[in-house]
Scaffold this motif. Structure first.
Motif, short mmCIF file in Angstrom:
data_model
loop_
_atom_site.label_atom_id
_atom_site.label_comp_id
_atom_site.label_asym_id
_atom_site.label_seq_id
_atom_site.Cartn_x
_atom_site.Cartn_y
_atom_site.Cartn_z
N GLU A 275 -9.31 79.61 -25.33
CA GLU A 275 -9.60 78.34 -26.07
C GLU A 275 -10.87 77.73 -25.69
O GLU A 275 -11.47 77.25 -26.55
CB GLU A 275 -8.35 77.17 -25.55
CG GLU A 275 -7.18 77.50 -26.26
CD GLU A 275 -6.08 76.78 -25.58
OE1 GLU A 275 -6.39 75.95 -24.56
OE2 GLU A 275 -4.91 76.55 -26.06
N ASP A 276 -11.45 77.97 -24.51
CA ASP A 276 -12.77 77.69 -23.93
C ASP A 276 -13.64 78.40 -24.81
O ASP A 276 -14.77 77.73 -25.35
CB ASP A 276 -13.04 77.80 -22.47
CG ASP A 276 -12.22 76.66 -21.65
OD1 ASP A 276 -11.74 75.62 -22.34
OD2 ASP A 276 -11.82 77.07 -20.72
N GLU A 277 -13.70 79.83 -24.96
CA GLU A 277 -14.65 80.65 -25.65
C GLU A 277 -14.59 80.11 -27.27
O GLU A 277 -15.65 80.07 -27.81
CB GLU A 277 -14.13 82.06 -25.42
CG GLU A 277 -14.22 82.61 -24.32
CD GLU A 277 -14.13 83.98 -24.06
OE1 GLU A 277 -13.70 84.47 -25.09
OE2 GLU A 277 -14.34 84.54 -23.14
N LEU A 278 -13.37 79.75 -27.63
CA LEU A 278 -13.27 79.44 -29.32
C LEU A 278 -13.99 77.99 -29.39
O LEU A 278 -14.72 77.98 -30.35
CB LEU A 278 -11.94 79.22 -29.71
CG LEU A 278 -11.68 78.79 -31.30
CD1 LEU A 278 -12.32 79.74 -31.92
CD2 LEU A 278 -9.88 79.11 -31.34
N ARG A 279 -13.78 77.11 -28.34
CA ARG A 279 -14.38 75.86 -28.59
C ARG A 279 -16.12 76.08 -28.37
O ARG A 279 -16.88 75.44 -29.17
CB ARG A 279 -14.01 74.82 -27.49
CG ARG A 279 -12.69 74.32 -27.83
CD ARG A 279 -12.11 73.13 -27.12
NE ARG A 279 -12.22 73.29 -25.55
CZ ARG A 279 -11.07 73.87 -24.87
NH1 ARG A 279 -9.79 73.77 -25.68
NH2 ARG A 279 -10.95 74.06 -23.77
N ARG A 280 -16.45 76.94 -27.40
CA ARG A 280 -17.69 77.29 -27.33
C ARG A 280 -18.43 77.79 -28.75
O ARG A 280 -19.33 77.38 -29.17
CB ARG A 280 -18.03 78.17 -26.23
CG ARG A 280 -19.47 78.53 -25.52
CD ARG A 280 -19.71 79.11 -24.65
NE ARG A 280 -19.00 78.76 -23.33
CZ ARG A 280 -17.91 79.17 -22.72
NH1 ARG A 280 -17.23 80.51 -23.22
NH2 ARG A 280 -17.42 78.91 -21.75
N ASP B 240 1.42 81.97 -16.93
CA ASP B 240 0.10 82.17 -16.59
C ASP B 240 -0.54 81.79 -18.03
O ASP B 240 -0.64 82.73 -18.96
CB ASP B 240 -0.22 83.68 -16.14
CG ASP B 240 -1.55 83.80 -15.56
OD1 ASP B 240 -2.41 82.73 -15.44
OD2 ASP B 240 -1.96 84.78 -15.10
N LEU B 241 -1.31 80.72 -17.80
CA LEU B 241 -2.10 80.25 -18.95
C LEU B 241 -3.43 80.38 -18.85
O LEU B 241 -4.40 79.95 -19.73
CB LEU B 241 -1.91 78.66 -19.37
CG LEU B 241 -0.47 78.32 -19.42
CD1 LEU B 241 -0.16 76.85 -19.70
CD2 LEU B 241 0.19 78.91 -20.55
#
Length: 548
Positions: A314-319, A306-307
């Protein structure tokens, strides 16, 4: 040497095993007795010899019948009574007496049933080990000698020398056979015990290995699934059931394509990702497919993880990286705009004073002042987003803060006609109350506007597992999936007249509190923003003490 060691390691037969051996020997005796009864019955029917032979056969027939009845009684006793070494001794002693009776009734030294002593010796080797077999062989030899001596005495005081030689040879042959059979049967019994011991040890090792194998599969965080070529699921471990949100019974009745729709063709795939809908919501799975070797048919092994949480992080870090870069640029740009804007507003004020008597000039200067004020407010808001002040945290009763904020919003025109539901519980946390109130204002106003008149908005507050969850839900569910990934970006808005800074500012504030702000939206379930804030260690202990 190896056999002796294996025999020493073999467990002694306990009551269950001894009961099984006695039962099988009783069954064998019943079958053998039935066959003997049949043979003697046919012989009696077809007999046309002397009356003495008929009498002997008749006695043998009656003796075998008695043995048959005693065997049935013994079998019932085995079934109901307690089985121990005494039962085995009774069994062997009974076999010796039965053999002696048959031999005595069928001719003594000339009896064709002298081989029945050998059966008693074999039974002793099975039940009482090799030592018991030799003791039984000696007992059979002694009893058989007594039967032969009795038979000789019946022939007269001085039997012929040739007959004595013949009887001696017969007796010696039978005695030798008894001891040879005892040695051979004892050896085979010992080997059987050793093999049984090794088999028991192997079975125990196999059970331990199977238990270890199952524990490894159950403790693995990755989902493991095996399926046949037609998609039938043959195995799925506990982690796989948890990830897919199904129970084992339901999983076994479904095809793998139903649980993992969009699965690549059943060929070897080093690594791929698949988005699936589960009972726990959408999940992003990392998949590895490979053929299952050694099964003899086209089975497949699917390993998946489960990723979802990893991809969300990762999305939050990029954001956060994008927001940090934009914040730095925005701060510099806002600073450069603020000074000329202040000069422009000052000039507009001087023009307004000089042209107060000119209506046209007054109107233009009014427009300049209004727009410069609007730009100034936009720059201030932009600066708050780009460089949010550090939270001034203090203990706050969040329930009271939420209620006061929503009461204040009751006068907002956006809340008109919207049904508001509250589900807030007493929660204390160390936060900046002004900044958190700003977050709630942004989320609640957006929810009122999205729901509209006749819609519903629900605000809930609770703490669980050391985390405070503040949820704002509306019934509209009007955010497209393509917008969910950009909704917290600055200047991204779907409303006319919006600046796109409200949610971006709320996101920055929550991040400054070391929390998370998430959103989920579908037309069926509505839109829900969730603010998660960590509780301090002392607050967690206080919450546990309060719940206890």
């Amino acid at each position: 040497m190896t056999s002796s060691r294996a025999a020493a390691l073999a467990p002694l037969p306990g009551e269950p095993e001894l009961r099984v051996r006695l039962t099988w020997l009783s069954v064998f005796r019943a079958v053998a007795t039935s066959l003997l009864l049949t043979v003697f019955a046919l012989r009696l029917l077809a007999s046309s010899t002397t009356s003495e032979l008929s009498r002997r056969d008749t006695l043998a027939f009656l003796g075998i019948g008695l043995i048959y009845v005693l065997t049935l009684i013994y079998g019932l006793w085995l079934r109901r009574g307690r089985v121990g070494r005494s039962a085995a001794i009774v069994q062997v002693a009974g076999d010796v007496l039965i053999a002696s009776g048959l031999v005595a009734a069928t001719g003594g030294a000339d009896s064709p049933l002298a081989f029945t002593y050998s059966l008693a010796v074999i039974a002793a080797s099975i039940l009482l080990s090799q030592r018991g077999a030799f003791v039984t062989a000696a007992a059979c030899s002694g009893v058989y000698g007594a039967v032969v001596a009795t038979h000789l005495l019946q022939l007269g005081s001085e039997p012929p020398a040739a007959l004595l030689v013949q009887f001696s040879f017969t007796y010696a042959s039978n005695v030798l056979a008894h001891f040879l059979i005892a040695a051979l049967a004892g050896f085979l019994s010992r080997q059987l015990l050793a093999a049984g011991g090794r088999l028991s040890a192997s079975q125990a090792d196999l059970r331990r290995l199977a238990t270890l194998h199952q524990q490894i599969l159950d403790s693995s965080p990755s989902g493991l699934l095996t399926c046949e070529e037609d998609g039938r699921i043959s195995f799925i471990n506990r982690a796989g059931l948890s990830i897919l949100g199904v129970d084992e019974g339901a999983a076994r009745t479904r095809r793998v394509q139903e649980l993992l729709p969009g699965l690549p063709v059943m060929e070897r795939v080093p690594r791929s990702e698949l988005k699936v809908e589960t009972a726990r919501g959408p999940r992003i799975l990392g998949l590895t497919l490979a053929p299952l070797e050694g099964t003899g048919h086209a089975s497949r092994l699917i390993v998946f993880q489960d990723l979802t949480a990893l991809r969300r992080a990762e999305d939050e870090l990029r954001r956060a990286d994008r927001l940090a870069a934009l914040g730095t640029l925005a701060a510099q740009l806002a600073h450069e705009i603020r000074n000329p804007l202040a000069a422009m507003r000052g000039s507009a004020q001087m023009l307004a004073q000089d042209g107060a008597e000119d209506p046209g000039m007054s109107r233009l200067t009014t427009i300049l002042l209004r727009e410069s004020d609007r730009l100034s407010r936009l720059v201030e808001e932009f600066l708050r987003f780009a460089r949010p002040p550090k939270p001034v945290a203090r203990p706050v009763e969040l329930e009271q803060l939420v209620r006061e904020t929503l009461e204040m919003l009751q006068t907002d025109p956006l809340s008109s006609g919207v049904e508001l539901e509250l589900d807030v519980r007493p929660v204390a946390a160390t936060v900046d109350p002004d900044q958190l109130r700003q977050v709630l204002l942004n989320l609640a106003r957006n929810a009122f506007e999205a729901a509209g008149a006749g819609g519903r908005v629900r605000v809930s507050l609770a703490s669980e597992g050391g985390v405070v969850r503040l949820c704002v839900w509306d019934s509209a569910g009007a955010i497209p999936e393509s917008h969910l990934g950009r909704i917290f970006e600055p200047f991204f808005t779907t409303r006319s007249g919006g600046t796109g800074l409200g949610l971006a500012t709320a996101y920055s504030i929550v991040r400054a509190h070391e929390g998370r702000l998430q959103v989920a939206s579908t037309p069926e379930t509505g839109t829900e923003f969730t603010v998660e804030l960590p509780l301090a260690a002392e607050e967690v202990q206080g919450a546990r003490a309060g719940s206890g």
